[in-house]
Design a protein around this motif. Structure first.
Motif, PDB file in Angstrom:
ATOM      1  N   TYR A  85       0.866  -1.181   0.000  1.00  0.00           N
ATOM      2  CA  TYR A  85       0.000   0.000   0.000  1.00  0.00           C
ATOM      3  C   TYR A  85       0.894   1.220   0.000  1.00  0.00           C
ATOM      4  O   TYR A  85       1.692   1.406   0.915  1.00  0.00           O
ATOM      5  N   GLU A  86       0.772   2.076  -1.032  1.00  0.00           N
ATOM      6  CA  GLU A  86       1.722   3.178  -1.187  1.00  0.00           C
ATOM      7  C   GLU A  86       1.139   4.565  -0.996  1.00  0.00           C
ATOM      8  O   GLU A  86       1.648   5.341  -0.205  1.00  0.00           O
ATOM      9  N   ASN A  87       0.093   4.906  -1.720  1.00  0.00           N
ATOM     10  CA  ASN A  87      -0.392   6.285  -1.630  1.00  0.00           C
ATOM     11  C   ASN A  87      -1.342   6.471  -0.441  1.00  0.00           C
ATOM     12  O   ASN A  87      -1.713   5.509   0.226  1.00  0.00           O
ATOM     13  N   LYS A  88      -1.720   7.730  -0.193  1.00  0.00           N
ATOM     14  CA  LYS A  88      -2.532   8.042   0.992  1.00  0.00           C
ATOM     15  C   LYS A  88      -3.855   7.285   1.006  1.00  0.00           C
ATOM     16  O   LYS A  88      -4.281   6.798   2.049  1.00  0.00           O
ATOM     17  N   LYS A  89      -4.500   7.166  -0.141  1.00  0.00           N
ATOM     18  CA  LYS A  89      -5.790   6.474  -0.220  1.00  0.00           C
ATOM     19  C   LYS A  89      -5.618   4.988   0.118  1.00  0.00           C
ATOM     20  O   LYS A  89      -6.413   4.421   0.872  1.00  0.00           O
TER      21      LYS A  89
ATOM     22  N   ILE B  98      -3.142   3.645   1.890  1.00  0.00           N
ATOM     23  CA  ILE B  98      -2.745   3.513   3.297  1.00  0.00           C
ATOM     24  C   ILE B  98      -3.961   3.700   4.204  1.00  0.00           C
ATOM     25  O   ILE B  98      -4.087   3.014   5.225  1.00  0.00           O
ATOM     26  N   ALA B  99      -4.880   4.583   3.824  1.00  0.00           N
ATOM     27  CA  ALA B  99      -6.114   4.752   4.604  1.00  0.00           C
ATOM     28  C   ALA B  99      -6.931   3.465   4.584  1.00  0.00           C
ATOM     29  O   ALA B  99      -7.477   3.046   5.619  1.00  0.00           O
TER      30      ALA B  99
ATOM     31  N   THR C 124      -5.170   0.962   6.831  1.00  0.00           N
ATOM     32  CA  THR C 124      -5.426   1.289   8.235  1.00  0.00           C
ATOM     33  C   THR C 124      -6.807   0.817   8.655  1.00  0.00           C
ATOM     34  O   THR C 124      -6.971   0.225   9.732  1.00  0.00           O
TER      35      THR C 124
END
Length: 117
Positions: A96-100, A102-103, A106
Motif C-alpha cells: 500500500y503506497e499512496n494516501k488512499k 494507506i487509509a 489502516t
C-alpha cells in the motif's frame, strides 16, 4: 534508512496439519516478519475455507492475513522462506503506497484488530 512501507500478506496453510501445527506455522511466519524488521500491526485469522481451485491436491486451506510495516528489502527474505516452507501452499503480498491505499490498509488492520479482541 528507508521509510517503512505498509504491507498485507495472506498465506494459506495445508489443511492436513493439526490445529497445533497450524498455530505453529502462523507463529513462525509472524516471527519471520519481525525477525526481518517488520512491525506487525494486526492479524486476521480467516480459518479453514474452500479454495477457488485445487492446489497440490487440496480443496481446502487455512487462511491467515498479517498487516505489517516493513522495509521493502525484507520482503525477499520472507518470500524466500514462504517458498521453501512445504506447509504454505499459497501466499501473496500487497503493498500500500499512496494516501488512499494507506487509509484503506489502516481501516482493514483496525477491523482485523477489533475482530481479534
Amino acid at each position: 534508512m528507508s521509510k517503512l512501507k505498509h504491507y498485507e500478506t495472506m498465506f494459506i496453510v495445508k489443511p492436513t496439519l493439526t490445529e497445533e501445527e497450524t498455530a505453529a506455522q502462523i507463529e513462525a511466519v509472524k516471527a519471520l516478519i519481525t525477525k526481518n524488521g517488520g512491525e506487525i500491526v494486526a492479524c486476521d485469522d480467516m480459518g479453514s475455507r474452500n479454495l477457488a481451485y485445487e492446489i497440490q491436491k487440496h480443496k481446502r486451506g487455512y487462511y491467515f492475513v498479517v498487516y505489517f510495516k516493513g522495509e521493502p528489502t525484507s520482503l525477499k527474505e520472507i518470500e524466500r522462506n514462504y517458498r521453501i516452507n512445504e506447509n504454505i501452499i499459497r501466499f501473496i503480498f500487497i503493498k500500500y503506497e499512496n494516501k488512499k491505499e494507506i487509509a484503506a490498509w489502516t481501516k482493514m488492520s483496525d477491523e482485523a484488530a477489533k475482530k481479534a479482541n
